[in-house]
Design an enzyme around this catalytic site. Structure first.
Site, PDB file in Angstrom:
ATOM      1  N   LEU A 250       0.822  -1.209   0.000  1.00  0.00           N
ATOM      2  CA  LEU A 250       0.000   0.000   0.000  1.00  0.00           C
ATOM      3  C   LEU A 250       0.854   1.256   0.000  1.00  0.00           C
ATOM      4  CD1 LEU A 250      -2.864  -0.983   2.464  1.00  0.00           C
ATOM      5  CD2 LEU A 250      -3.000  -0.756  -0.023  1.00  0.00           C
ATOM      6  N   GLU A 374      -6.661   3.734  -0.645  1.00  0.00           N
ATOM      7  CA  GLU A 374      -5.273   3.703  -0.171  1.00  0.00           C
ATOM      8  C   GLU A 374      -5.107   4.532   1.104  1.00  0.00           C
ATOM      9  OE1 GLU A 374      -3.790   1.556  -1.694  1.00  0.00           O
ATOM     10  OE2 GLU A 374      -4.356   1.586  -3.797  1.00  0.00           O
TER      11      GLU A 374
END
Length: 395
Positions: A250, A374
């Site tokens: 991520l 995200e």
């Protein structure tokens, strides 16, 4: 010959001397991606957004042909470029549409990076060269219907059955899901959270497109359903154990967003500068009014500062010193400012700003998703707050 004010206009980034901060190679990469977007992609974006679909496999091959898939990774057919080069590619892709940057980001920074960093040599050889060429597409299954910001609560489970693994669960909001040849799926095991490679077509594995979106319409977004999916032992990513595995991926994707969001903002700003120069209001160019110039100046300041921040973070990443908190600073600031710029540009375009004849409302709608995925703005604020105070406010 007298030079008109329009002849003396400069690009917003020129006021910050951005090109002087970039190498020849970085400027060439930026130009290459921009040419592809201008020639092959921008003419189709209003239609793709309107219809809610993209030719994902064709796009993947095009992106593979110019080397942007996994371009910041080394070996296995990847270009091995620096962080700023990758960021500039993300900027140009999102200047076209966030959905295009998402396709590339999920492919390279999530699916490919997970295999590259945590996979076995056999897994890398099987998947990475084809993914770098765009001949195979990957997706990244972490988010669940009830667990987005809190992935530690995931319900997807993997249990041992002899030498095999059996996976059951549901993943949601998965970019590239229904077109992926392989899904990187994270699941809870008796040994903590582990990652698994699930090839498309595996019995019990389904990917269903999410319809009726009003944002990221030029993108494939899916739900992944795993119903007693049997996988061999070598489907597990051996190098990932616990949440640090998916979170490392991520951070790679979030870095691309730091640049990408500014690309969307700059496209809105450039479109608006051109528009107000031609649009006449009360028999004068809209650009000649003080309120217009104040808005343009304010937006240029925020876009330029955001781009300077992105490049600075890119240099830190290249030096190997960047921290997750610094990525959160970039993601929080640049997406927040980009969406404000898109909304302000919409006001200057008036009623024209709500049509797909101009890209502004499309960028504004897309950025609503970028603001959330995200890591939401709230989560990144708390990451920064924890770094400043030493206190965690997540619970």
């Amino acid at each position: 010959m007298t030079t008109s004010p329009r002849d003396r206009t400069v690009h917003p980034t020129a006021l910050f001397g951005i090109d002087g901060l970039l190498s020849d190679e970085e400027r060439e990469i930026r130009a290459t991606v921009r040419r592809l977007c201008d020639k092959e992609l921008r003419p189709h974006l209003p239609e793709w957004f309107d219809k809610g679909g993209i030719p994902a496999r064709e796009l993947a091959r095009q992106f593979g042909s110019i080397g942007v898939l996994g371009m910041h990774l080394e070996g296995y057919g990847c270009a091995g470029m620096g962080a700023v080069s990758y960021g500039l590619a993300c900027l140009e892709l999102e200047a076209a549409d966030s959905g295009l940057r998402s396709l590339v980001s999920v492919q390279g920074s999530l699916a490919m990076f997970a295999i590259w960093k945590h996979g076995s040599e056999e897994q890398k050889q099987r998947w990475l060269p084809a993914m770098a060429r765009g001949e195979a597409i990957g997706c990244f299954g972490l988010t669940e219907p009830d667990f987005g910001s809190d992935p530690a609560g995931m319900r997807t489970r993997a249990r041992r059955d002899g030498a095999d693994w059996i996976l059951s669960g549901t993943k949601m909001w998965i970019t590239n899901g229904s077109v992926a040849d392989v899904a990187v799926v994270w699941a809870r095991t008796d040994d903590g959270i582990r990652g698994f490679l699930v090839p498309a077509g595996t019995p019990g594995f389904q990917a269903r497109d999410i319809e009726r979106k009003l944002s990221l319409r030029a993108s494939v977004t899916s739900e992944l359903v795993l119903d007693e999916v049997r996988l061999p032992a070598d489907a597990m990513l051996p190098g990932a154990r616990g949440l640090s595995g998916p979170l490392s991926c991520l951070n790679e994707a979030r870095f691309g967003i730091v640049f990408g969001a500014i690309g969307a903002a700059l496209d809105c700003l450039e479109t608006t500068i051109d528009y107000v120069g031609e649009r006449r209001v009360f028999d004068r160019p809209l650009a000649s009014y003080q309120l217009t110039q104040q808005k343009l100046a304010d937006m240029t300041l925020e876009a330029g500062k955001g781009l300077l921040l992105a490049i600075h973070l890119g240099r830190l990443k290249e030096a190997g010193t960047i921290t997750p908190e610094q990525v959160s600073v970039g993601k929080l600031n640049n997406v927040r400012e980009a969406i404000n710029i898109a909304r302000t540009c919409r006001t200057l375009l008036g009623a024209n700003g709500i049509t797909l004849e101009y890209p502004v409302i499309r960028h504004a709608a897309n950025l609503e998703s970028v603001l959330t995925y995200e890591g939401t703005s709230e989560v990144h604020s708390l990451v920064i707050g924890r770094a400043l105070t030493g206190e965690s406010a997540f619970q």
